[in-house]
Design a protein around this motif. Structure first.
Motif, PDB file in Angstrom:
ATOM      1  N   LEU A  31      -9.228  51.788 121.898  1.00 28.10           N
ATOM      2  CA  LEU A  31      -9.892  52.956 122.506  1.00 28.10           C
ATOM      3  C   LEU A  31      -9.487  53.121 123.963  1.00 28.10           C
ATOM      4  N   ALA A  32      -9.372  52.001 124.683  1.00 25.54           N
ATOM      5  CA  ALA A  32      -8.931  52.057 126.084  1.00 25.54           C
ATOM      6  C   ALA A  32      -7.506  52.621 126.170  1.00 25.54           C
ATOM      7  N   LEU A  33      -6.633  52.206 125.248  1.00 27.00           N
ATOM      8  CA  LEU A  33      -5.259  52.731 125.224  1.00 27.00           C
ATOM      9  C   LEU A  33      -5.253  54.224 124.914  1.00 27.00           C
ATOM     10  N   LEU A  34      -6.147  54.659 124.024  1.00 30.23           N
ATOM     11  CA  LEU A  34      -6.214  56.078 123.676  1.00 30.23           C
ATOM     12  C   LEU A  34      -6.756  56.921 124.829  1.00 30.23           C
ATOM     13  N   ASP A  35      -7.502  56.303 125.745  1.00 31.58           N
ATOM     14  CA  ASP A  35      -7.943  57.018 126.945  1.00 31.58           C
ATOM     15  C   ASP A  35      -6.766  57.298 127.876  1.00 31.58           C
ATOM     16  N   GLU A  36      -5.763  56.425 127.813  1.00 30.68           N
ATOM     17  CA  GLU A  36      -4.617  56.531 128.720  1.00 30.68           C
ATOM     18  C   GLU A  36      -3.420  57.242 128.108  1.00 30.68           C
ATOM     19  N   HIS A  37      -3.352  57.290 126.772  1.00 28.95           N
ATOM     20  CA  HIS A  37      -2.175  57.830 126.088  1.00 28.95           C
ATOM     21  C   HIS A  37      -2.600  58.850 125.034  1.00 28.95           C
ATOM     22  N   ASP A  38      -1.664  59.730 124.679  1.00 28.67           N
ATOM     23  CA  ASP A  38      -1.948  60.739 123.654  1.00 28.67           C
ATOM     24  C   ASP A  38      -2.078  60.107 122.273  1.00 28.67           C
ATOM     25  N   GLY A  39      -1.321  59.032 122.055  1.00 29.06           N
ATOM     26  CA  GLY A  39      -1.346  58.375 120.758  1.00 29.06           C
ATOM     27  C   GLY A  39      -0.937  56.921 120.884  1.00 29.06           C
ATOM     28  N   ILE A  40      -1.229  56.160 119.833  1.00 26.62           N
ATOM     29  CA  ILE A  40      -0.819  54.760 119.802  1.00 26.62           C
ATOM     30  C   ILE A  40      -0.137  54.459 118.475  1.00 26.62           C
ATOM     31  N   ASP A  41       0.814  53.589 118.543  1.00 23.46           N
ATOM     32  CA  ASP A  41       1.588  53.146 117.394  1.00 23.46           C
ATOM     33  C   ASP A  41       1.345  51.634 117.283  1.00 23.46           C
ATOM     34  N   ILE A  42       0.610  51.232 116.247  1.00 19.43           N
ATOM     35  CA  ILE A  42       0.229  49.826 116.091  1.00 19.43           C
ATOM     36  C   ILE A  42       1.130  49.172 115.051  1.00 19.43           C
ATOM     37  N   ASP A  43       1.840  48.135 115.451  1.00 22.75           N
ATOM     38  CA  ASP A  43       2.711  47.396 114.537  1.00 22.75           C
ATOM     39  C   ASP A  43       1.979  46.149 114.050  1.00 22.75           C
ATOM     40  N   PHE A  44       1.746  46.083 112.734  1.00 22.38           N
ATOM     41  CA  PHE A  44       1.014  44.960 112.154  1.00 22.38           C
ATOM     42  C   PHE A  44       1.932  43.804 111.733  1.00 22.38           C
ATOM     43  N   HIS A  45       3.244  43.998 111.834  1.00 21.20           N
ATOM     44  CA  HIS A  45       4.209  42.936 111.519  1.00 21.20           C
ATOM     45  C   HIS A  45       3.954  42.301 110.145  1.00 21.20           C
ATOM     46  N   ASN A  46       3.511  43.118 109.195  1.00 20.13           N
ATOM     47  CA  ASN A  46       3.263  42.672 107.813  1.00 20.13           C
ATOM     48  C   ASN A  46       2.268  41.524 107.700  1.00 20.13           C
ATOM     49  N   ARG A  47       1.376  41.405 108.670  1.00 21.50           N
ATOM     50  CA  ARG A  47       0.334  40.371 108.594  1.00 21.50           C
ATOM     51  C   ARG A  47      -0.822  40.896 107.758  1.00 21.50           C
ATOM     52  N   SER A  48      -1.455  40.016 107.041  1.00 21.43           N
ATOM     53  CA  SER A  48      -2.593  40.400 106.204  1.00 21.43           C
ATOM     54  C   SER A  48      -3.865  40.478 107.036  1.00 21.43           C
ATOM     55  N   LEU A  49      -4.708  41.434 106.694  1.00 18.75           N
ATOM     56  CA  LEU A  49      -5.979  41.622 107.374  1.00 18.75           C
ATOM     57  C   LEU A  49      -7.112  41.258 106.424  1.00 18.75           C
ATOM     58  N   THR A  50      -8.182  40.718 106.953  1.00 19.29           N
ATOM     59  CA  THR A  50      -9.370  40.509 106.122  1.00 19.29           C
ATOM     60  C   THR A  50     -10.131  41.835 106.074  1.00 19.29           C
ATOM     61  N   PRO A  51     -10.963  42.038 105.049  1.00 20.04           N
ATOM     62  CA  PRO A  51     -11.778  43.252 105.009  1.00 20.04           C
ATOM     63  C   PRO A  51     -12.656  43.412 106.250  1.00 20.04           C
ATOM     64  N   SER A  52     -13.198  42.309 106.762  1.00 22.18           N
ATOM     65  CA  SER A  52     -14.060  42.382 107.954  1.00 22.18           C
ATOM     66  C   SER A  52     -13.293  42.909 109.165  1.00 22.18           C
ATOM     67  N   PHE A  53     -12.113  42.346 109.421  1.00 20.74           N
ATOM     68  CA  PHE A  53     -11.310  42.779 110.562  1.00 20.74           C
ATOM     69  C   PHE A  53     -10.875  44.235 110.387  1.00 20.74           C
ATOM     70  N   ALA A  54     -10.375  44.577 109.201  1.00 18.75           N
ATOM     71  CA  ALA A  54      -9.885  45.936 108.949  1.00 18.75           C
ATOM     72  C   ALA A  54     -10.993  46.962 109.152  1.00 18.75           C
ATOM     73  N   ASP A  55     -12.180  46.669 108.639  1.00 17.48           N
ATOM     74  CA  ASP A  55     -13.296  47.604 108.762  1.00 17.48           C
ATOM     75  C   ASP A  55     -13.724  47.759 110.219  1.00 17.48           C
ATOM     76  N   GLU A  56     -13.870  46.658 110.905  1.00 16.87           N
ATOM     77  CA  GLU A  56     -14.360  46.699 112.290  1.00 16.87           C
ATOM     78  C   GLU A  56     -13.338  47.325 113.234  1.00 16.87           C
ATOM     79  N   CYS A  57     -12.079  46.993 113.060  1.00 16.24           N
ATOM     80  CA  CYS A  57     -11.037  47.486 113.964  1.00 16.24           C
ATOM     81  C   CYS A  57     -10.585  48.895 113.577  1.00 16.24           C
ATOM     82  N   ILE A  58     -10.052  49.054 112.374  1.00 16.89           N
ATOM     83  CA  ILE A  58      -9.435  50.320 111.968  1.00 16.89           C
ATOM     84  C   ILE A  58     -10.460  51.317 111.426  1.00 16.89           C
ATOM     85  N   GLY A  59     -11.352  50.850 110.544  1.00 20.50           N
ATOM     86  CA  GLY A  59     -12.351  51.748 109.961  1.00 20.50           C
ATOM     87  C   GLY A  59     -13.264  52.352 111.015  1.00 20.50           C
ATOM     88  N   GLN A  60     -13.773  51.510 111.902  1.00 17.50           N
ATOM     89  CA  GLN A  60     -14.669  51.993 112.960  1.00 17.50           C
ATOM     90  C   GLN A  60     -13.927  52.879 113.965  1.00 17.50           C
TER      91      GLN A  60
END
Length: 101
Positions: A31-60
């Motif tokens: 959110l802080a990056l989105l305050d400074e930039h028009d958009g963000i490009d997040i590279d996950f490097h093919n790492r697996s996410l848990t449902p908890s992390f995915a929901d809290e970070c990306i879903g929210q």
């Protein structure tokens, strides 16, 4: 008009992609990056996410921005095959819950 897109690796936001507190911390940084930039490009490097992390970070994040704004401003790259359906699910679930009834 140029659009400023900021690229960030997920490992710069969170060492472990496992818990809700870590996901919330990563979301706050995004959110802080989105305050400074028009958009963000997040590279996950093919790492697996848990449902908890995915929901809290990306879903929210999607719920806070709104689905259309999220789609326009946030790019998710190199999600692992196992994480793609999970991320889609948490985005759609959170955005549906955030809509006024």
């Amino acid at each position: 008009m140029t659009i400023a897109i900021f690229s960030v690796g997920i490992e710069d936001l969170a060492k472990e992609l496992t818990t809700r507190p870590v996901g919330a911390q990563a979301r706050a940084q995004l959110l802080a990056l989105l305050d400074e930039h028009d958009g963000i490009d997040i590279d996950f490097h093919n790492r697996s996410l848990t449902p908890s992390f995915a929901d809290e970070c990306i879903g929210q994040l999607a719920a806070q921005l709104g689905l259309e704004d999220f789609k326009q401003r946030v790019k998710l790259r190199n999600l692992s095959a196992s994480s793609r359906p999970l991320v889609k699910h948490v985005i759609l679930t959170r955005c549906a819950a955030a809509m006024p009834h």
